[in-house]
Scaffold this motif. Structure first.
Motif, PDB file in Angstrom:
ATOM      1  N   THR A  98       0.812  -1.207   0.000  1.00  0.00           N
ATOM      2  CA  THR A  98       0.000   0.000   0.000  1.00  0.00           C
ATOM      3  C   THR A  98       0.845   1.255   0.000  1.00  0.00           C
ATOM      4  OG1 THR A  98      -0.154  -0.133   2.405  1.00  0.00           O
ATOM      5  CG2 THR A  98      -1.958  -1.112   1.126  1.00  0.00           C
ATOM      6  N   GLN A  99       2.068   1.168   0.484  1.00  0.00           N
ATOM      7  CA  GLN A  99       2.940   2.330   0.494  1.00  0.00           C
ATOM      8  C   GLN A  99       4.300   1.940  -0.060  1.00  0.00           C
ATOM      9  OE1 GLN A  99       3.312   4.126   4.309  1.00  0.00           O
ATOM     10  NE2 GLN A  99       1.132   4.175   4.684  1.00  0.00           N
ATOM     11  N   GLU A 100       4.916   2.865  -0.774  1.00  0.00           N
ATOM     12  CA  GLU A 100       6.248   2.604  -1.282  1.00  0.00           C
ATOM     13  C   GLU A 100       7.254   3.121  -0.263  1.00  0.00           C
ATOM     14  OE1 GLU A 100       8.932   4.026  -5.014  1.00  0.00           O
ATOM     15  OE2 GLU A 100       6.882   3.429  -5.415  1.00  0.00           O
ATOM     16  N   PRO A 101       8.068   2.224   0.309  1.00  0.00           N
ATOM     17  CA  PRO A 101       9.041   2.667   1.304  1.00  0.00           C
ATOM     18  C   PRO A 101      10.198   3.405   0.637  1.00  0.00           C
ATOM     19  CG  PRO A 101       9.334   0.348   0.863  1.00  0.00           C
ATOM     20  CD  PRO A 101       8.119   0.790   0.086  1.00  0.00           C
ATOM     21  N   ARG A 102      10.856   4.204   1.401  1.00  0.00           N
ATOM     22  CA  ARG A 102      12.040   4.897   0.894  1.00  0.00           C
ATOM     23  C   ARG A 102      13.196   3.909   0.870  1.00  0.00           C
ATOM     24  NH1 ARG A 102      14.609   9.004  -0.830  1.00  0.00           N
ATOM     25  NH2 ARG A 102      16.474   9.856   0.128  1.00  0.00           N
ATOM     26  N   LEU A 103      13.760   3.700  -0.293  1.00  0.00           N
ATOM     27  CA  LEU A 103      14.872   2.773  -0.448  1.00  0.00           C
ATOM     28  C   LEU A 103      16.177   3.555  -0.445  1.00  0.00           C
ATOM     29  CD1 LEU A 103      13.313   0.525  -3.213  1.00  0.00           C
ATOM     30  CD2 LEU A 103      13.455   0.060  -0.760  1.00  0.00           C
ATOM     31  N   GLU A 104      17.092   3.133   0.386  1.00  0.00           N
ATOM     32  CA  GLU A 104      18.369   3.820   0.526  1.00  0.00           C
ATOM     33  C   GLU A 104      19.428   3.182  -0.372  1.00  0.00           C
ATOM     34  OE1 GLU A 104      18.654   6.594   2.241  1.00  0.00           O
ATOM     35  OE2 GLU A 104      16.588   6.442   2.947  1.00  0.00           O
ATOM     36  N   VAL A 105      20.315   4.004  -0.908  1.00  0.00           N
ATOM     37  CA  VAL A 105      21.372   3.541  -1.806  1.00  0.00           C
ATOM     38  C   VAL A 105      22.261   2.512  -1.110  1.00  0.00           C
ATOM     39  CG1 VAL A 105      23.426   4.277  -3.080  1.00  0.00           C
ATOM     40  CG2 VAL A 105      21.357   5.672  -3.129  1.00  0.00           C
ATOM     41  N   GLY A 106      22.556   2.713   0.150  1.00  0.00           N
ATOM     42  CA  GLY A 106      23.447   1.812   0.873  1.00  0.00           C
ATOM     43  C   GLY A 106      22.747   0.636   1.525  1.00  0.00           C
ATOM     44  N   MET A 114      20.179  -7.628  -2.314  1.00  0.00           N
ATOM     45  CA  MET A 114      19.124  -8.623  -2.528  1.00  0.00           C
ATOM     46  C   MET A 114      18.453  -8.408  -3.880  1.00  0.00           C
ATOM     47  SD  MET A 114      17.755  -8.917   1.432  1.00  0.00           S
ATOM     48  CE  MET A 114      16.100  -8.785   0.941  1.00  0.00           C
ATOM     49  N   ALA A 115      18.276  -7.158  -4.294  1.00  0.00           N
ATOM     50  CA  ALA A 115      17.686  -6.869  -5.599  1.00  0.00           C
ATOM     51  C   ALA A 115      18.570  -7.407  -6.720  1.00  0.00           C
ATOM     52  CB  ALA A 115      17.462  -5.368  -5.766  1.00  0.00           C
ATOM     53  N   VAL A 116      19.871  -7.285  -6.556  1.00  0.00           N
ATOM     54  CA  VAL A 116      20.795  -7.820  -7.555  1.00  0.00           C
ATOM     55  C   VAL A 116      20.651  -9.334  -7.651  1.00  0.00           C
ATOM     56  CG1 VAL A 116      23.250  -8.151  -8.106  1.00  0.00           C
ATOM     57  CG2 VAL A 116      22.410  -5.900  -7.385  1.00  0.00           C
ATOM     58  N   GLU A 117      20.442  -9.991  -6.522  1.00  0.00           N
ATOM     59  CA  GLU A 117      20.205 -11.442  -6.535  1.00  0.00           C
ATOM     60  C   GLU A 117      18.934 -11.782  -7.314  1.00  0.00           C
ATOM     61  OE1 GLU A 117      22.103 -13.974  -5.411  1.00  0.00           O
ATOM     62  OE2 GLU A 117      23.643 -12.495  -4.926  1.00  0.00           O
ATOM     63  N   VAL A 118      17.894 -10.970  -7.148  1.00  0.00           N
ATOM     64  CA  VAL A 118      16.651 -11.198  -7.894  1.00  0.00           C
ATOM     65  C   VAL A 118      16.898 -11.012  -9.390  1.00  0.00           C
ATOM     66  CG1 VAL A 118      14.308 -10.322  -8.330  1.00  0.00           C
ATOM     67  CG2 VAL A 118      15.127 -10.612  -5.974  1.00  0.00           C
ATOM     68  N   PHE A 119      17.617  -9.943  -9.753  1.00  0.00           N
ATOM     69  CA  PHE A 119      17.922  -9.734 -11.168  1.00  0.00           C
ATOM     70  C   PHE A 119      18.723 -10.903 -11.727  1.00  0.00           C
ATOM     71  CE2 PHE A 119      17.415  -5.002 -10.416  1.00  0.00           C
ATOM     72  CZ  PHE A 119      16.253  -4.903 -11.159  1.00  0.00           C
ATOM     73  N   ALA A 120      19.680 -11.412 -10.967  1.00  0.00           N
ATOM     74  CA  ALA A 120      20.478 -12.557 -11.427  1.00  0.00           C
ATOM     75  C   ALA A 120      19.586 -13.781 -11.616  1.00  0.00           C
ATOM     76  CB  ALA A 120      21.597 -12.848 -10.428  1.00  0.00           C
ATOM     77  N   LEU A 121      18.667 -13.974 -10.700  1.00  0.00           N
ATOM     78  CA  LEU A 121      17.747 -15.106 -10.797  1.00  0.00           C
ATOM     79  C   LEU A 121      16.862 -14.988 -12.033  1.00  0.00           C
ATOM     80  CD1 LEU A 121      16.749 -17.660  -9.335  1.00  0.00           C
ATOM     81  CD2 LEU A 121      15.182 -16.199  -8.066  1.00  0.00           C
ATOM     82  N   LEU A 122      16.486 -13.779 -12.392  1.00  0.00           N
ATOM     83  CA  LEU A 122      15.605 -13.556 -13.541  1.00  0.00           C
ATOM     84  C   LEU A 122      16.362 -13.384 -14.857  1.00  0.00           C
ATOM     85  CD1 LEU A 122      13.004 -11.148 -11.934  1.00  0.00           C
ATOM     86  CD2 LEU A 122      12.835 -13.612 -12.275  1.00  0.00           C
ATOM     87  N   ALA A 123      17.693 -13.418 -14.808  1.00  0.00           N
ATOM     88  CA  ALA A 123      18.503 -13.200 -16.009  1.00  0.00           C
ATOM     89  C   ALA A 123      18.616 -14.482 -16.825  1.00  0.00           C
ATOM     90  CB  ALA A 123      19.874 -12.661 -15.624  1.00  0.00           C
ATOM     91  N   ASP A 124      17.485 -15.066 -17.112  1.00  0.00           N
ATOM     92  CA  ASP A 124      17.436 -16.292 -17.901  1.00  0.00           C
ATOM     93  C   ASP A 124      16.139 -16.271 -18.713  1.00  0.00           C
ATOM     94  OD1 ASP A 124      18.509 -19.364 -17.984  1.00  0.00           O
ATOM     95  OD2 ASP A 124      16.324 -19.240 -18.141  1.00  0.00           O
ATOM     96  N   PRO A 125      16.221 -16.454 -20.027  1.00  0.00           N
ATOM     97  CA  PRO A 125      15.016 -16.358 -20.851  1.00  0.00           C
ATOM     98  C   PRO A 125      13.920 -17.357 -20.468  1.00  0.00           C
ATOM     99  CG  PRO A 125      16.977 -16.548 -22.239  1.00  0.00           C
ATOM    100  CD  PRO A 125      17.420 -16.696 -20.813  1.00  0.00           C
ATOM    101  N   THR A 126      14.309 -18.561 -20.085  1.00  0.00           N
ATOM    102  CA  THR A 126      13.294 -19.553 -19.721  1.00  0.00           C
ATOM    103  C   THR A 126      12.558 -19.117 -18.461  1.00  0.00           C
ATOM    104  OG1 THR A 126      14.529 -21.338 -20.769  1.00  0.00           O
ATOM    105  CG2 THR A 126      12.895 -21.977 -19.110  1.00  0.00           C
ATOM    106  N   ARG A 127      13.271 -18.585 -17.479  1.00  0.00           N
ATOM    107  CA  ARG A 127      12.614 -18.140 -16.248  1.00  0.00           C
ATOM    108  C   ARG A 127      11.699 -16.954 -16.501  1.00  0.00           C
ATOM    109  NH1 ARG A 127      17.967 -18.237 -13.318  1.00  0.00           N
ATOM    110  NH2 ARG A 127      18.501 -20.330 -13.938  1.00  0.00           N
ATOM    111  N   VAL A 128      12.109 -16.061 -17.377  1.00  0.00           N
ATOM    112  CA  VAL A 128      11.243 -14.927 -17.728  1.00  0.00           C
ATOM    113  C   VAL A 128       9.982 -15.452 -18.414  1.00  0.00           C
ATOM    114  CG1 VAL A 128      11.031 -12.883 -19.205  1.00  0.00           C
ATOM    115  CG2 VAL A 128      13.089 -13.221 -17.819  1.00  0.00           C
TER     116      VAL A 128
END
Length: 119
Positions: free
Chosen positions: A5-13, A19-33
Motif C-alpha cells: 500500500t505504500q512505497e518505502p524509501r529505499l536507501e542507496v546503501g 538482494m535486488a541484484v540477486e533477484v535480477f540474477a535469478l531472472l537473467a534467464d530467458p526460460t525463467r522470464v
C-alpha cells in the motif's frame, strides 16, 4: 497475493540493493522470464509450463526450483500433481517492466505504446 500500500524509501546503501541484484540474477534467464510470463494470470503444472515455454519438463522443473528458492513461485499439490503460481505481483510487474524497457531499446514507438494508441 499481497499488494503493497505504500512505497518505502529505499536507501542507496541498503542491504536491499544486494538482494535486488540477486533477484535480477535469478531472472537473467530467458526460460525463467517466460515461465513468469506464463504464470501471470494462472497456476500451471510443470508439463503445461514445459509446453508453453517449449522446454523439457526436467528443464522447467530445474528452473522452477530456482524460482521457488528465490520465493518467486509457490506450489500447490493436488493429488500427485503440483501446480505453480507466482507468490505475489512483484515478479509479474518486474518482468513486464523489463520487457517494456527492452522494447524501448529497439523501437521508437514500442509495442506497449502502440497498443494504447489503437482505438
Amino acid at each position: 497475493m499481497h499488494e503493497d500500500t505504500q512505497e518505502p524509501r529505499l536507501e542507496v546503501g541498503s542491504h536491499d540493493v544486494d538482494m535486488a541484484v540477486e533477484v535480477f540474477a535469478l531472472l537473467a534467464d530467458p526460460t525463467r522470464v517466460r515461465i513468469i510470463l506464463a504464470l501471470r494470470d494462472e497456476e500451471l503444472s510443470v508439463n503445461h509450463l514445459a509446453d508453453i515455454v517449449d522446454k523439457s519438463p526436467t528443464s522447467v522443473s530445474q528452473h522452477l526450483a530456482k524460482l521457488r528458492w528465490g520465493r518467486i513461485v509457490q506450489t500447490r499439490q493436488d493429488g500427485n500433481r503440483v501446480f505453480y503460481s507466482l507468490v505475489d505481483e512483484h515478479a509479474r510487474t518486474l518482468v513486464t517492466q523489463a520487457v517494456y524497457q527492452a522494447q524501448h531499446a529497439v523501437d521508437d514507438v514500442p509495442a506497449h505504446h502502440r497498443a494504447r494508441m489503437t482505438p
